[in-house]
Scaffold this motif. Structure first.
Motif, PDB file in Angstrom:
ATOM      1  N   VAL A  67      -3.663  -6.127  -1.525  1.00 43.14           N
ATOM      2  CA  VAL A  67      -3.855  -5.259  -2.692  1.00 43.14           C
ATOM      3  C   VAL A  67      -2.560  -4.530  -3.031  1.00 43.14           C
ATOM      4  O   VAL A  67      -2.106  -4.518  -4.183  1.00 43.14           O
ATOM      5  CB  VAL A  67      -4.996  -4.252  -2.450  1.00 43.14           C
ATOM      6  N   THR A  68      -1.948  -3.904  -2.018  1.00 41.88           N
ATOM      7  CA  THR A  68      -0.694  -3.186  -2.254  1.00 41.88           C
ATOM      8  C   THR A  68       0.395  -4.119  -2.755  1.00 41.88           C
ATOM      9  O   THR A  68       1.157  -3.782  -3.677  1.00 41.88           O
ATOM     10  CB  THR A  68      -0.220  -2.491  -0.964  1.00 41.88           C
ATOM     11  N   ASN A  69       0.481  -5.313  -2.153  1.00 38.98           N
ATOM     12  CA  ASN A  69       1.518  -6.264  -2.572  1.00 38.98           C
ATOM     13  C   ASN A  69       1.444  -6.578  -4.060  1.00 38.98           C
ATOM     14  O   ASN A  69       2.457  -6.544  -4.774  1.00 38.98           O
ATOM     15  CB  ASN A  69       1.379  -7.573  -1.779  1.00 38.98           C
ATOM     16  N   TYR A  70       0.226  -6.894  -4.532  1.00 44.92           N
ATOM     17  CA  TYR A  70       0.086  -7.299  -5.930  1.00 44.92           C
ATOM     18  C   TYR A  70       0.044  -6.106  -6.890  1.00 44.92           C
ATOM     19  O   TYR A  70       0.508  -6.203  -8.027  1.00 44.92           O
ATOM     20  CB  TYR A  70      -1.146  -8.187  -6.092  1.00 44.92           C
ATOM     21  N   ALA A  71      -0.475  -4.980  -6.427  1.00 42.57           N
ATOM     22  CA  ALA A  71      -0.479  -3.789  -7.277  1.00 42.57           C
ATOM     23  C   ALA A  71       0.941  -3.266  -7.480  1.00 42.57           C
ATOM     24  O   ALA A  71       1.282  -2.766  -8.560  1.00 42.57           O
ATOM     25  CB  ALA A  71      -1.350  -2.700  -6.654  1.00 42.57           C
ATOM     26  N   SER A  72       1.788  -3.425  -6.469  1.00 41.37           N
ATOM     27  CA  SER A  72       3.153  -2.894  -6.546  1.00 41.37           C
ATOM     28  C   SER A  72       4.007  -3.618  -7.573  1.00 41.37           C
ATOM     29  O   SER A  72       5.027  -3.088  -8.032  1.00 41.37           O
ATOM     30  CB  SER A  72       3.826  -2.951  -5.169  1.00 41.37           C
ATOM     31  N   THR A  99      -7.323   1.083   1.478  1.00 40.20           N
ATOM     32  CA  THR A  99      -6.895  -0.321   1.417  1.00 40.20           C
ATOM     33  C   THR A  99      -6.907  -0.876  -0.006  1.00 40.20           C
ATOM     34  O   THR A  99      -6.346  -1.941  -0.243  1.00 40.20           O
ATOM     35  CB  THR A  99      -7.786  -1.213   2.306  1.00 40.20           C
ATOM     36  N   VAL A 100      -7.550  -0.181  -0.930  1.00 42.64           N
ATOM     37  CA  VAL A 100      -7.605  -0.670  -2.318  1.00 42.64           C
ATOM     38  C   VAL A 100      -6.781   0.202  -3.254  1.00 42.64           C
ATOM     39  O   VAL A 100      -6.857   0.047  -4.474  1.00 42.64           O
ATOM     40  CB  VAL A 100      -9.066  -0.764  -2.828  1.00 42.64           C
ATOM     41  N   SER A 101      -5.983   1.095  -2.685  1.00 38.22           N
ATOM     42  CA  SER A 101      -5.219   2.040  -3.494  1.00 38.22           C
ATOM     43  C   SER A 101      -3.717   1.824  -3.351  1.00 38.22           C
ATOM     44  O   SER A 101      -3.238   1.377  -2.313  1.00 38.22           O
ATOM     45  CB  SER A 101      -5.560   3.480  -3.082  1.00 38.22           C
ATOM     46  N   HIS A 102      -3.008   2.176  -4.413  1.00 39.77           N
ATOM     47  CA  HIS A 102      -1.543   2.126  -4.410  1.00 39.77           C
ATOM     48  C   HIS A 102      -1.049   3.217  -5.358  1.00 39.77           C
ATOM     49  O   HIS A 102      -1.473   3.278  -6.513  1.00 39.77           O
ATOM     50  CB  HIS A 102      -1.039   0.749  -4.865  1.00 39.77           C
ATOM     51  N   ASP A 103      -0.180   4.081  -4.854  1.00 37.11           N
ATOM     52  CA  ASP A 103       0.338   5.199  -5.660  1.00 37.11           C
ATOM     53  C   ASP A 103      -0.799   5.994  -6.307  1.00 37.11           C
ATOM     54  O   ASP A 103      -0.767   6.309  -7.513  1.00 37.11           O
ATOM     55  CB  ASP A 103       1.296   4.683  -6.746  1.00 37.11           C
ATOM     56  N   THR A 353       1.411  -1.483   3.459  1.00 37.23           N
ATOM     57  CA  THR A 353       2.531  -1.415   2.532  1.00 37.23           C
ATOM     58  C   THR A 353       2.965  -2.834   2.185  1.00 37.23           C
ATOM     59  O   THR A 353       2.483  -3.804   2.778  1.00 37.23           O
ATOM     60  CB  THR A 353       3.745  -0.679   3.151  1.00 37.23           C
ATOM     61  N   VAL A 354       3.911  -2.945   1.263  1.00 30.10           N
ATOM     62  CA  VAL A 354       4.431  -4.266   0.898  1.00 30.10           C
ATOM     63  C   VAL A 354       5.160  -4.903   2.081  1.00 30.10           C
ATOM     64  O   VAL A 354       5.368  -6.125   2.109  1.00 30.10           O
ATOM     65  CB  VAL A 354       5.382  -4.180  -0.312  1.00 30.10           C
ATOM     66  N   ASP A 355       5.521  -4.089   3.063  1.00 26.79           N
ATOM     67  CA  ASP A 355       6.246  -4.607   4.230  1.00 26.79           C
ATOM     68  C   ASP A 355       5.361  -4.782   5.461  1.00 26.79           C
ATOM     69  O   ASP A 355       5.876  -5.029   6.563  1.00 26.79           O
ATOM     70  CB  ASP A 355       7.418  -3.676   4.569  1.00 26.79           C
ATOM     71  N   SER A 356       4.055  -4.701   5.288  1.00 31.26           N
ATOM     72  CA  SER A 356       3.150  -4.935   6.416  1.00 31.26           C
ATOM     73  C   SER A 356       3.370  -6.304   7.066  1.00 31.26           C
ATOM     74  O   SER A 356       3.316  -6.415   8.296  1.00 31.26           O
ATOM     75  CB  SER A 356       1.689  -4.780   5.974  1.00 31.26           C
TER      76      SER A 356
END
Length: 397
Positions: A67-72, A99-103, A353-356
């Motif tokens: 989720v974070t990867n694509y939302a970012s 897990t479904v949130s970003h910023d 995060t995008v770096d997980s």
């Protein structure tokens, strides 16, 4: 003309959504369809569609860490206002929202989670005089494992799964790979305790290293050379499907704590429903959201998915159903879903995060070196943290 909408999913997730769509279509006069892909095929096609800006489905299953990867990269639709309007926040396990949130925005509707436990072979425990009810800490677990015959392992520490195993155990302690402000936290006290636990298991001679999902892995349970399996609620469906001849010979208990009275809850895995941002037709977005919301927040639908496919809901209102207290023949009458429901409400939050993926890779490498005897737990985690910091330009916590 009925409003149509097409989604993507993989394996049992896609099949359960297809079943749900049949009911939804009958009730709403809609034309919802779900395409089943292999997980690797989904990843490739979805990533290509998001990157190129075209070709995405109207909605899709998306794993927690994706989720974070694509939302970012602005690949998913911001669903915050729709979620708030639906009023479902209090009905979902609290830690799932992270897990479904970003910023601070929500980009997916929560679906299944992976509340954890130890699956164990009843006959092997009984023959060795091990009482699972007496196993309250990991020290107890290791001591119990030493009661087994030399040709029977208590637990598996599989190559290729060290990062995931680390994450499952570190969440018991409230540990993280990344702090709230994005610093690399793999060298933390909690992380080193997890690495030490794995080393203690290995040093005590109670572990083996069999590739997860391999034929020899399933055979080890069938033939009685592996006694325990720390995993999540969704493993139930796999055990039933792959090892039907072992029915009635399984049980489940909560993960042991790191200290007496400590937390025995964690999570492994889980997925959600998202809508790609490139879907511009609002009537399509509305239909996709309505279907996904209905499927994810209707207790009867979620419990059918649990019963038929082993997908454990994050929807807490589903836990009131009789299925959670039903005796399960596969587990010698133990009502395992109630145990997992108890665990689900105690899961600690975790920062993706995008770096997980970088963290997973570094942990895999360094924990492997530790188990090979090349490094101490502290050195392995210090080195893993430094590797991630170097690769991502993040600060060390």
């Amino acid at each position: 003309m009925a409003q149509s909408s097409t989604g993507w999913g993989w394996d049992i997730a896609a099949r359960s959504l297809q079943d749900a769509a049949e009911t939804y279509n009958e009730q709403e006069g809609a034309e919802i369809s779900v395409e089943e892909l292999g997980s690797d095929s989904w990843e490739q096609r979805f990533q290509t569609a998001i990157t190129s800006g075209s070709g995405a489905p109207d909605f899709s299953v998306v794993q927690n860490f994706d989720v974070t990867n694509y939302a970012s990269v602005n690949g998913l639709t911001d669903l915050t206002s729709r979620i708030d309007e639906a009023g479902i926040r209090e009905d979902i396990v609290e830690t799932k929202w992270g897990t479904v949130s970003h910023d601070d925005a929500v980009y997916a509707i929560p679906w299944d989670i992976g509340p954890t436990g130890i699956y164990y072979k009843r006959d092997l425990y009984e023959e060795a005089g091990i009482d699972p009810n007496s196993i309250e800490t990991w020290d107890d677990f290791i001591e119990a494992g030493q009661q087994l015959p030399d040709d029977v392992a208590m637990v598996n520490l599989p190559q290729g799964d060290m990062g995931q195993t680390w994450r499952m155990y570190v969440r018991q302690l409230g540990g993280q790979a990344f702090t709230d402000d994005g610093a690399v936290a793999i060298g933390s006290e909690e992380s080193i305790r997890v690495a030490q636990l794995m080393k203690d298991m290995s040093d005590a001679g109670i572990s083996t290293r069999i590739e997860l999902w391999s034929g020899s892995w399933f055979t080890s349970f069938a033939e009685g050379t592996l006694a325990s399996l720390p995993s999540a609620a969704w493993m139930d469906g796999t055990l039933r499907a792959e090892l039907p001849d072992t029915a009635g010979n399984w049980g489940v208990f909560k993960l042991p704590a790191f200290e007496p009275g400590g937390n025995r809850a964690s999570n492994r895995g889980g997925s959600n429903m998202a809508i790609p941002s490139q879907i511009s037709d609002q009537s399509v977005v509305n239909r996709a959201f309505d279907y996904c919301l209905w499927a994810m927040t209707t207790p009867e639908v979620q419990n059918t998915m649990l019963e038929e496919y082993g997908l454990f809901p994050s929807l807490t209102t589903a836990y009131e159903a009789d299925i959670y207290d039903q005796e399960q023949e596969f587990y010698d009458g133990q009502p395992i879903f109630r145990l997992f429901a108890e665990v689900a409400t105690e899961i600690q939050p975790y920062n993706y995060t995008v770096d997980s993926p970088e963290a997973q890779d570094a942990l895999e490498t360094e924990l492997g070196r530790m188990l090979d005897g090349a490094k101490s737990p502290e050195q392995a985690m210090t080195d893993a943290a430094q590797t991630v910091a170097d690769r991502t330009d993040r600060e060390l916590a």
